[in-house]
Design an enzyme around this catalytic site. Structure first.
Site, PDB file in Angstrom:
ATOM      1  N   CYS A 189      76.172  39.907  -6.314  1.00  0.00           N
ATOM      2  CA  CYS A 189      75.142  40.920  -6.080  1.00  0.00           C
ATOM      3  C   CYS A 189      73.765  40.243  -5.950  1.00  0.00           C
ATOM      4  CB  CYS A 189      75.170  41.994  -7.157  1.00  0.00           C
ATOM      5  SG  CYS A 189      74.290  43.507  -6.670  1.00  0.00           S
ATOM      6  N   HIS A 229      80.538  43.845  -6.972  1.00  0.00           N
ATOM      7  CA  HIS A 229      80.604  43.428  -8.377  1.00  0.00           C
ATOM      8  C   HIS A 229      82.053  43.144  -8.803  1.00  0.00           C
ATOM      9  CE1 HIS A 229      76.532  43.748 -10.105  1.00  0.00           C
ATOM     10  NE2 HIS A 229      76.322  44.563  -9.080  1.00  0.00           N
ATOM     11  N   GLU A 238      83.200  41.203 -11.025  1.00  0.00           N
ATOM     12  CA  GLU A 238      83.376  41.059 -12.475  1.00  0.00           C
ATOM     13  C   GLU A 238      83.753  42.380 -13.132  1.00  0.00           C
ATOM     14  OE1 GLU A 238      79.303  42.771 -12.342  1.00  0.00           O
ATOM     15  OE2 GLU A 238      80.485  41.420 -11.064  1.00  0.00           O
TER      16      GLU A 238
END
Length: 241
Positions: free
Chosen positions: A115, A217, A219
């Site tokens: 990001c 994102h 993660e």
């Protein structure tokens, strides 16, 4: 084989309790270190110290660098004036993250930018950003979802002959939580994924084993999405060389 140490660049959040009013705290969403640990790396969170020698010592102790999401990148760092839809910026965070990226490249370290980290990677190498997606297209799709980031939001279309394609294939449904985006891709980088409205969703440095920026994102998805976890496994594996 020794597990690689993965540096995760810290961000800053201010404490507004009376006894600590205005003090800065190093902050990292814990899903980043979780994903690194799940991928067989050892996560190390780097506090922001305004000293280039300490920054170099921090990097030199590690095997790879993860640049996480966070606040907006100040457009002055890529020689543009701020526009009305620019959000919150922080000069120390920009200085620290840009220098981390540049020094890591000098050290030939693998880098994963996520990001804001994708945007920092681009800016640190001479690229520019859209300060808001509305400046990039008159017909944007949703890029800042209201649902939790464990949920998927929109597709990305991925270029062949790229690391991202090797992991995700021709297309993938991803989450999304950003309002800035890569505009001019930095020299020696290539655009490797786009959303349906043309927003750049991934960049990679040419002729490097692993220098990758991802606009979504991963993660937040790695804990329940095996394909996404493979991105972190590929990154950590590249840090073993």
């Amino acid at each position: 084989m020794k597990k690689p140490l993965i540096a995760i660049a810290g961000g800053i959040v201010k404490d507004f309790r009376i006894e600590f009013a205005g003090e800065d705290y190093t902050r990292v969403n814990n899903n980043y270190p979780r994903a690194i640990a799940e991928a067989e790396g050892i996560p190390v969170i780097l506090p922001l110290i305004n000293d280039i020698d300490i920054l170099l010592d921090q990097l030199s102790a590690c095997d790879g660098l993860l640049l996480p999401g966070g606040i907006d990148v100040n457009p002055l760092s890529y020689k543009e004036l701020p526009r009305p839809l620019l959000g919150n910026c922080n000069d120390l965070v920009d200085w620290y993250h840009i220098n981390l990226a540049q020094k890591a490249l000098e050290l030939n370290m693998p880098i994963l930018g996520i990001c804001r980290g994708c945007q920092i990677l681009n800016v640190s190498c001479g690229g520019t950003l859209h300060q808001d997606i509305s400046y990039a297209t008159d017909s944007p799709i949703l890029h800042k979802q209201e649902s939790h980031l464990s949920e998927k939001c929109h597709p990305v279309y991925i270029e062949e002959n790229s690391i991202v394609h090797e992991i995700f294939g021709d297309s993938y449904i991803v989450n999304s939580a950003h309002h800035q985006a890569v505009k001019e891709v930095a020299p020696n980088f290539k655009n490797t994924a786009v959303s349906p409205d043309g927003i750049i969703e991934a960049i990679e440095m040419i002729n490097k084993p692993f220098v990758v920026g991802i606009q979504w994102h991963p993660e937040m998805m790695a804990a329940h999405d095996t394909t996404t976890l493979n991105l972190f496994k590929r990154f950590v594996y590249s840090c073993k060389d």
